[in-house]
Enzyme design. Structure first.
Site, PDB file in Angstrom:
ATOM      1  N   HIS A 194       0.812  -1.216   0.000  1.00 32.75           N
ATOM      2  CA  HIS A 194       0.000   0.000   0.000  1.00 32.75           C
ATOM      3  C   HIS A 194       0.845   1.267   0.000  1.00 32.75           C
ATOM      4  CE1 HIS A 194      -4.004  -1.901   0.685  1.00 32.75           C
ATOM      5  NE2 HIS A 194      -3.217  -2.905   1.032  1.00 32.75           N
TER       6      HIS A 194
ATOM      7  N   ASP B 189       3.194   9.531  -0.756  1.00 34.12           N
ATOM      8  CA  ASP B 189       2.026   8.725  -0.378  1.00 34.12           C
ATOM      9  C   ASP B 189       1.866   7.601  -1.392  1.00 34.12           C
ATOM     10  OD1 ASP B 189      -0.251   8.102   1.091  1.00 34.12           O
ATOM     11  OD2 ASP B 189      -0.964  10.163   1.115  1.00 34.12           O
TER      12      ASP B 189
HETATM   13  C1  GDG Z   1      -2.352   3.700   3.192  1.00 33.42           C
HETATM   14  C2  GDG Z   1      -1.346   4.405   2.270  1.00 33.42           C
HETATM   15  C3  GDG Z   1      -3.023   4.303   0.423  1.00 33.42           C
HETATM   16  C4  GDG Z   1      -9.146   9.704   7.674  1.00 33.42           C
HETATM   17  N1  GDG Z   1      -9.665  10.422   8.687  1.00 33.42           N
HETATM   18  C5  GDG Z   1     -10.844   9.866   8.975  1.00 33.42           C
HETATM   19  C6  GDG Z   1     -11.039   8.778   8.123  1.00 33.42           C
HETATM   20  N2  GDG Z   1      -9.992   8.706   7.331  1.00 33.42           N
HETATM   21  C7  GDG Z   1      -9.881   7.744   6.218  1.00 33.42           C
HETATM   22  C8  GDG Z   1      -9.950   8.480   4.910  1.00 33.42           C
HETATM   23  C9  GDG Z   1      -9.328   7.468   3.961  1.00 33.42           C
HETATM   24  C10 GDG Z   1      -8.344   6.744   4.874  1.00 33.42           C
HETATM   25  O1  GDG Z   1      -8.669   7.059   6.223  1.00 33.42           O
HETATM   26  C11 GDG Z   1      -6.939   7.245   4.648  1.00 33.42           C
HETATM   27  O2  GDG Z   1      -6.473   6.690   3.464  1.00 33.42           O
HETATM   28  P1  GDG Z   1      -5.217   7.303   2.724  1.00 33.42           P
HETATM   29  O3  GDG Z   1      -5.126   6.625   1.402  1.00 33.42           O
HETATM   30  O4  GDG Z   1      -5.389   8.773   2.590  1.00 33.42           O
HETATM   31  O5  GDG Z   1      -3.958   7.066   3.655  1.00 33.42           O
HETATM   32  P2  GDG Z   1      -3.299   5.936   4.662  1.00 33.42           P
HETATM   33  O6  GDG Z   1      -4.084   5.773   5.889  1.00 33.42           O
HETATM   34  O7  GDG Z   1      -1.909   6.415   4.872  1.00 33.42           O
HETATM   35  O8  GDG Z   1      -3.316   4.553   3.827  1.00 33.42           O
HETATM   36  C12 GDG Z   1      -2.076   5.220   1.212  1.00 33.42           C
HETATM   37  C13 GDG Z   1      -3.914   3.506   1.361  1.00 33.42           C
HETATM   38  O9  GDG Z   1      -3.130   2.802   2.342  1.00 33.42           O
HETATM   39  C14 GDG Z   1      -4.751   2.467   0.593  1.00 33.42           C
HETATM   40  O10 GDG Z   1      -3.931   1.621  -0.148  1.00 33.42           O
HETATM   41  O11 GDG Z   1      -3.840   5.116  -0.411  1.00 33.42           O
HETATM   42  O12 GDG Z   1      -1.141   5.819   0.318  1.00 33.42           O
HETATM   43  O13 GDG Z   1      -0.475   5.248   3.029  1.00 33.42           O
HETATM   44  O14 GDG Z   1     -10.281   6.548   3.511  1.00 33.42           O
HETATM   45  O15 GDG Z   1     -11.275   8.825   4.631  1.00 33.42           O
HETATM   46  N3  GDG Z   1     -12.145   7.998   8.138  1.00 33.42           N
HETATM   47  C15 GDG Z   1     -13.097   8.320   9.050  1.00 33.42           C
HETATM   48  N4  GDG Z   1     -12.959   9.362   9.921  1.00 33.42           N
HETATM   49  C16 GDG Z   1     -11.867  10.164   9.906  1.00 33.42           C
HETATM   50  O16 GDG Z   1     -11.786  11.132  10.659  1.00 33.42           O
HETATM   51  N5  GDG Z   1     -14.209   7.569   9.125  1.00 33.42           N
END
Ligand code: GDG
Length: 482
Positions: free
Chosen positions: A158, A366
């Site tokens: 990821h 990222d």
């Molecule tokens: C890893 C990789 C890759 C955030 N705040 C809240 C909340 N979130 C959710 C977001 C989003 C998820 O968390 C974060 O996903 P990201 O992709 O931005 O980042 P990582 O957590 O670092 O994830 C990344 C991912 O894996 C998938 O392969 O894209 O690059 O680092 O869905 O919405 N969700 C809720 N409340 C919050 O306050 N419910």
């Protein structure tokens, strides 16, 4: 037809649709895959036990079987807080300044991977497909092979894969990468991370990469490909149109009394570039007094990995920066940055995104970044907001119609904010239309369908029986630009 054995550090136990704090897109997609193919999701329970027993806690919820183990405190410290989050995570995000090379971490990482292998081994049946996730479990496949597992196995990473020049700073890097070549399929988020991986195996291991990016290693063929992850588009657009999202939208809109809203939503992590983002916003306020009192930045940043000191430091740094900026630009009835250290239910998040005129997604590095995709999916197509996206997010390759920025350049981000606030409706609609089509077409269902199809292998590819697959697009290369 083989079942799926999904293995990841943590397991997300399925919840009924509409349950409070419903799951994220990835968990929903993996649970859907498990319901369809049958099988088990295995991982760490998140719980601590005094002494490791290997006891499996098997549960069945909403048609999905999960199996979890508890880990000892030393395991958690060395494997999870240590090698995973103080060595590999910073290294894979190009932060060798934060990378800690501690032999105990490496040993703990191998020990826990071995414990995972021993515990999941009895659950794997002859025709099962094994799908391992992420940087916590890179050598797991090779350990399962050593224990006699002959099944098809794949790994999806990821995070980014770092350039060879950085990776070679990791002690025993050759051993780690060689262990990954025991999988049949290696999945990366985009062509850039894939290229870095292929560069490493060529330069450091002297292996030949075939024209289709497969690698022949010790008599076996390993397929390496990009499988860009997406969001559950349907679930998210539905959530954004629902009553809970509308209420959150209205509440936020009313609270800003006509000001423009910029939104950031990120786990509190140094890779997300929050400090640089706040500085860019401060520069924007200083350079554009005509906009300064007419905009507000809402930054939602739920804490994560709080046992790791670099995460405590970033939290302190952001609190200090928020204090400075608000001190300099606030007046009695107005605060320029609302910095919130907590999470919100997904439906409310969708409402906040929709209320925001700008989505500010500026990670320094990222793997993909799903927030950028969620922001686009939540917009009103008739009057959409503008996405400002870091060129260093994996998502940038598919989202060229965002305003792409260099997150290290305070000036560049500040100018992009001004441009976004002044962008005419026609241009906003045109950019959003293209972004939305890409987010919809490259959703999480397509991602898991493409990966599972590759995992089935060349003989059975396309026979996964995936009724929810994306039809004709199933045969399209997953790494094509959107
Ligand atoms: C890893 C990789 C890759 C955030 N705040 C809240 C909340 N979130 C959710 C977001 C989003 C998820 O968390 C974060 O996903 P990201 O992709 O931005 O980042 P990582 O957590 O670092 O994830 C990344 C991912 O894996 C998938 O392969 O894209 O690059 O680092 O869905 O919405 N969700 C809720 N409340 C919050 O306050 N419910």
């Amino acid at each position: 037809m083989g079942r799926l054995i999904v293995i990841s550090n943590r397991v997300s136990v399925p919840k009924a649709a509409g349950a409070a704090g419903a799951q994220g897109g990835l968990a929903v997609a993996l649970n859907a895959a498990l319901r369809e193919h049958g099988g088990i999701w295995f991982g760490w329970s998140g719980q601590e036990t005094e002494e490791f027993t290997g006891h499996l806690d098997m549960q069945r919820n909403e048609g999905v079987t999960t199996a979890t183990i508890d880990l000892e405190p030393q395991d958690i410290e060395e494997y999870y807080n240590g090698y995973a989050n103080r060595t590999l995570w910073p290294l894979f995000h190009y932060r060798i300044d934060l990378t800690e090379y501690d032999r105990n971490f490496g040993e703990g990482y191998e020990r826990v991977n071995e414990r995972f292998a021993d515990s999941v081994l009895p659950l794997i049946e002859r025709d099962d497909l094994v799908w391992v996730h992420d940087y916590h479990l890179l050598p797991l496949g090779s350990m399962l092979r050593q224990k006699g597992v002959k099944n098809r196995m794949g790994l999806f990473l990821h995070t980014p894969w770092p350039p060879t020049r950085l990776l070679v700073s990791l002690p025993l890097h050759e051993r780690l990468v060689a262990s990954m070549l025991e999988y049949d399929v290696l999945g990366f988020q985009n062509a850039e991370w894939l290229e870095s991986f292929l560069h490493y195996v060529q330069k450091e291991m002297g292996l030949k990469v075939n024209p289709d990016n497969s690698i022949d290693y010790e008599g076996r063929r390993v397929v390496a490909r990009a499988f860009p992850i997406g969001i559950d588009y349907e679930e998210f657009t539905e959530a954004a149109a629902g009553a809970e999202a509308r209420a959150a939208h209205d509440r936020l809109k009313q609270s800003v009394r006509g000001r423009k809203i910029l939104i950031g939503v990120d786990r509190l992590d140094y890779s997300k570039g929050l400090g640089e983002r706040f500085e860019a916003y401060s520069r924007f306020l200083a350079d554009n007094p005509e906009h300064a009192a007419r905009a507000v930045l809402l930054q939602i940043a739920p804490p994560s990995r709080e046992d790791v000191s670099s995460y405590q430091m970033i939290r302190e740094d952001l609190e200090r920066k928020t204090g400075h900026i608000n001190g300099a630009h606030a007046d009695v009835a107005f605060v320029p940055i609302r910095y919130v250290n907590r999470g919100y239910p997904r439906a409310q998040l969708a409402g906040f995104y929709r209320a925001a005129d700008i989505g500010l997604v500026t990670p320094l590095r990222d793997g993909m970044n799903l927030v950028a995709k969620e922001y686009v999916a939540a917009q009103d197509p008739d009057d959409p907001g503008v996405l400002i996206l870091s060129q260093f997010a994996g998502a940038a390759g598919q989202m060229q119609d965002a305003l792409l920025v260099n997150p290290h350049s305070i000036e560049h981000v500040s100018e992009a904010i001004k441009r976004a606030l002044e962008m005419p409706l026609d241009e906003r609609r045109e950019r959003h239309g293209k972004l939305l089509a890409s987010v919809r077409d490259h959703d999480v269902r397509r991602w898991r369908h493409d990966f599972v199809t590759a995992l089935f292998g060349p003989d059975k590819g396309g026979q996964s029986g995936d009724a929810t697959g994306p039809g004709n697009s199933a045969n399209a290369p997953a790494d094509e630009p959107a």
